[in-house]
Scaffold this motif. Structure first.
Motif, PDB file in Angstrom:
ATOM      1  N   ALA A  73       0.923  -1.112  -0.087  1.00  0.00           N
ATOM      2  CA  ALA A  73      -0.042  -0.069  -0.078  1.00  0.00           C
ATOM      3  C   ALA A  73       0.965   1.358   0.183  1.00  0.00           C
ATOM      4  O   ALA A  73       0.515   2.154   0.763  1.00  0.00           O
ATOM      5  CB  ALA A  73      -0.809   0.091   1.260  1.00  0.00           C
ATOM      6  N   GLU A  74       1.900   1.081  -0.722  1.00  0.00           N
ATOM      7  CA  GLU A  74       2.698   2.363  -0.659  1.00  0.00           C
ATOM      8  C   GLU A  74       2.366   3.598  -1.133  1.00  0.00           C
ATOM      9  O   GLU A  74       2.469   4.703  -0.558  1.00  0.00           O
ATOM     10  CB  GLU A  74       3.927   2.078  -1.858  1.00  0.00           C
ATOM     11  N   ARG A  75       1.413   3.893  -2.024  1.00  0.00           N
ATOM     12  CA  ARG A  75       0.954   5.188  -2.512  1.00  0.00           C
ATOM     13  C   ARG A  75      -0.152   5.635  -1.427  1.00  0.00           C
ATOM     14  O   ARG A  75      -0.053   6.835  -0.937  1.00  0.00           O
ATOM     15  CB  ARG A  75       0.024   4.929  -3.694  1.00  0.00           C
ATOM     16  N   GLU A  76      -0.985   4.719  -0.574  1.00  0.00           N
ATOM     17  CA  GLU A  76      -1.784   5.262   0.595  1.00  0.00           C
ATOM     18  C   GLU A  76      -0.793   5.612   2.084  1.00  0.00           C
ATOM     19  O   GLU A  76      -0.879   6.818   2.276  1.00  0.00           O
ATOM     20  CB  GLU A  76      -2.580   3.951   0.984  1.00  0.00           C
ATOM     21  N   LYS A  77       0.345   4.990   2.121  1.00  0.00           N
ATOM     22  CA  LYS A  77       1.125   5.449   2.846  1.00  0.00           C
ATOM     23  C   LYS A  77       1.749   6.543   2.724  1.00  0.00           C
ATOM     24  O   LYS A  77       2.069   7.364   3.589  1.00  0.00           O
ATOM     25  CB  LYS A  77       2.028   4.189   3.489  1.00  0.00           C
ATOM     26  N   THR A  78       2.308   6.753   1.480  1.00  0.00           N
ATOM     27  CA  THR A  78       2.982   8.275   1.388  1.00  0.00           C
ATOM     28  C   THR A  78       2.084   9.177   1.477  1.00  0.00           C
ATOM     29  O   THR A  78       2.269  10.228   1.866  1.00  0.00           O
ATOM     30  CB  THR A  78       3.438   8.048  -0.282  1.00  0.00           C
ATOM     31  N   ALA A  79       0.833   9.102   1.051  1.00  0.00           N
ATOM     32  CA  ALA A  79      -0.495   9.967   1.183  1.00  0.00           C
ATOM     33  C   ALA A  79      -0.522  10.488   2.402  1.00  0.00           C
ATOM     34  O   ALA A  79      -0.676  11.425   3.339  1.00  0.00           O
ATOM     35  CB  ALA A  79      -1.672   9.809   0.611  1.00  0.00           C
ATOM     36  N   ILE A  80      -0.808   9.296   3.446  1.00  0.00           N
ATOM     37  CA  ILE A  80      -0.820   9.400   4.932  1.00  0.00           C
ATOM     38  C   ILE A  80       0.284  10.341   5.525  1.00  0.00           C
ATOM     39  O   ILE A  80       0.259  11.315   6.495  1.00  0.00           O
ATOM     40  CB  ILE A  80      -0.812   8.073   5.579  1.00  0.00           C
ATOM     41  N   GLY A  81       1.488   9.722   5.073  1.00  0.00           N
ATOM     42  CA  GLY A  81       2.853  10.499   5.510  1.00  0.00           C
ATOM     43  C   GLY A  81       2.859  11.967   5.329  1.00  0.00           C
ATOM     44  O   GLY A  81       3.255  12.967   6.203  1.00  0.00           O
ATOM     45  N   THR A 227      -5.594   8.291   8.142  1.00  0.00           N
ATOM     46  CA  THR A 227      -5.642   7.082   7.393  1.00  0.00           C
ATOM     47  C   THR A 227      -6.068   7.289   5.842  1.00  0.00           C
ATOM     48  O   THR A 227      -5.768   8.630   5.528  1.00  0.00           O
ATOM     49  CB  THR A 227      -6.951   5.999   7.795  1.00  0.00           C
ATOM     50  N   ASP A 228      -6.429   6.527   5.081  1.00  0.00           N
ATOM     51  CA  ASP A 228      -6.895   6.487   3.763  1.00  0.00           C
ATOM     52  C   ASP A 228      -8.160   6.336   3.508  1.00  0.00           C
ATOM     53  O   ASP A 228      -8.945   6.033   4.507  1.00  0.00           O
ATOM     54  CB  ASP A 228      -5.946   5.606   2.917  1.00  0.00           C
ATOM     55  N   SER A 229      -8.577   6.691   2.187  1.00  0.00           N
ATOM     56  CA  SER A 229      -9.849   6.599   2.106  1.00  0.00           C
ATOM     57  C   SER A 229     -10.765   5.053   1.907  1.00  0.00           C
ATOM     58  O   SER A 229     -11.739   5.079   1.576  1.00  0.00           O
ATOM     59  CB  SER A 229     -10.265   7.047   0.407  1.00  0.00           C
ATOM     60  N   GLY A 230      -9.890   4.253   2.279  1.00  0.00           N
ATOM     61  CA  GLY A 230     -10.324   2.997   2.114  1.00  0.00           C
ATOM     62  C   GLY A 230     -10.976   2.535   3.608  1.00  0.00           C
ATOM     63  O   GLY A 230     -11.610   1.589   3.822  1.00  0.00           O
ATOM     64  N   LEU A 231     -11.141   3.486   4.568  1.00  0.00           N
ATOM     65  CA  LEU A 231     -11.604   3.231   5.685  1.00  0.00           C
ATOM     66  C   LEU A 231     -13.124   3.564   5.671  1.00  0.00           C
ATOM     67  O   LEU A 231     -13.756   4.350   5.049  1.00  0.00           O
ATOM     68  CB  LEU A 231     -11.299   4.526   6.820  1.00  0.00           C
ATOM     69  N   LEU A 247      -8.682  12.009   9.859  1.00  0.00           N
ATOM     70  CA  LEU A 247      -8.329  12.648   8.713  1.00  0.00           C
ATOM     71  C   LEU A 247      -8.084  11.658   7.535  1.00  0.00           C
ATOM     72  O   LEU A 247      -7.377  10.725   7.805  1.00  0.00           O
ATOM     73  CB  LEU A 247      -7.089  13.503   8.976  1.00  0.00           C
ATOM     74  N   ILE A 248      -8.505  12.082   6.182  1.00  0.00           N
ATOM     75  CA  ILE A 248      -8.374  11.181   5.438  1.00  0.00           C
ATOM     76  C   ILE A 248      -7.378  11.548   4.298  1.00  0.00           C
ATOM     77  O   ILE A 248      -7.599  12.647   3.865  1.00  0.00           O
ATOM     78  CB  ILE A 248      -9.680  10.783   4.549  1.00  0.00           C
ATOM     79  N   ALA A 249      -6.207  10.947   4.027  1.00  0.00           N
ATOM     80  CA  ALA A 249      -5.381  11.257   3.037  1.00  0.00           C
ATOM     81  C   ALA A 249      -5.794  10.990   1.701  1.00  0.00           C
ATOM     82  O   ALA A 249      -6.209   9.816   1.400  1.00  0.00           O
ATOM     83  CB  ALA A 249      -3.999  10.673   3.508  1.00  0.00           C
TER      84      ALA A 249
END
Length: 251
Positions: A73-81, A227-231, A247-249
């Motif tokens: 989930a690299e893209r999601e983690k990058t956005a969260i970061g 977190t990301d939009s998958g929540l 907060l949704i990244a």
């Protein structure tokens, strides 16, 4: 911009296997010196291998579990970061817990601040930024996570006054709270929780609904989750109902 370019360098090396510094500089229309700095940062994380005049996508090594988790989930983690890094104010003192999502935050962090971490990869990433004062705990190196754990780590956390803690976790559950499968990490996380004014959890949405052996925090300890939009909307509403800001990244 440098973080985005480094991500793209990784993707290119994964696709081609190896590329020269000249080829990368031409591709991104930047100087070779800029590419060398990017490659040095990536190499410090073990994400690329450097040879004279070129870079290679790394072979799986002894810490393969950690490297594999970096790619999940690299893209999601990058956005969260990125979103989490924006939450740091100039001059703040923060704690960065060991984890791949907090590592993504470190890659985006550029503000002048003091960072205490128990993560060797995070310390390596931040050390190249002269505006960030990096403090590293002592402790036993846990090979699968490259985290420092144990009594020495807890001792280093005692007395440190953090404005914000950016926390990582293995499992997230509405009913059971935050959990880990390692007792040494549990002790360190609880020590971190006791020294920070504000606690911000960084967690990919896939971690929700998972419960591991040891709960280290209940929701009354957490102020914000990034977190990301998958929540699922239902879980987001439950979190907000118990007083946790969500907060949704966006990718």
């Amino acid at each position: 911009m440098s973080t985005e370019r480094q991500e793209k360098i990784r993707f290119l090396l994964q696709e081609h296997g190896n590329l020269t510094v000249t080829e990368l500089a031409q591709h991104f229309e930047v100087s070779e010196m800029t590419i060398r700095r990017d490659l040095k940062a990536l190499a410090n994380l073990g994400l690329v291998q450097r040879e004279h005049g070129r870079a290679l996508y790394p072979q799986i090594s002894y810490d393969a579990r950690f490297l594999n988790r970096l790619g999940e989930a690299e893209r999601e983690k990058t956005a969260i970061g990125r979103l989490a890094a924006d939450m740091v104010a100039e001059g703040e003192s923060i704690i960065l817990d060991a984890g791949t999502t907090t590592l993504a935050m470190a890659q985006s962090l550029s503000k002048s601040c003091v960072v205490l971490t128990n993560s060797l990869p995070i310390a390596s990433v931040l050390s190249i930024n002269e505006d960030i004062n990096v403090l590293v705990t002592g402790g036993l190196v846990r090979g699968s996570t490259n985290a420092l754990v144990g009594p020495m780590t807890r001792g280093c956390l005692a007395g440190f006054n953090a404005n914000k803690l950016f926390l990582a976790t293995t499992g997230v559950s509405i009913d059971r709270g935050l959990s880990t499968d390692n007792l040494l990490e549990l002790d360190v996380k609880q020590a971190m929780l006791s020294t920070a004014d504000e606690v911000i959890l960084l967690a990919h949405s896939e971690k929700f609904g998972k419960v591991y052996h040891h709960t280290f925090a209940r929701w009354n300890k957490i102020h914000t989750i990034v977190t990301d939009s998958g929540l699922p909307q239902e879980i987001r509403q439950q979190l907000e109902n118990i007083g946790v800001k969500v907060l949704i990244a966006q990718i």
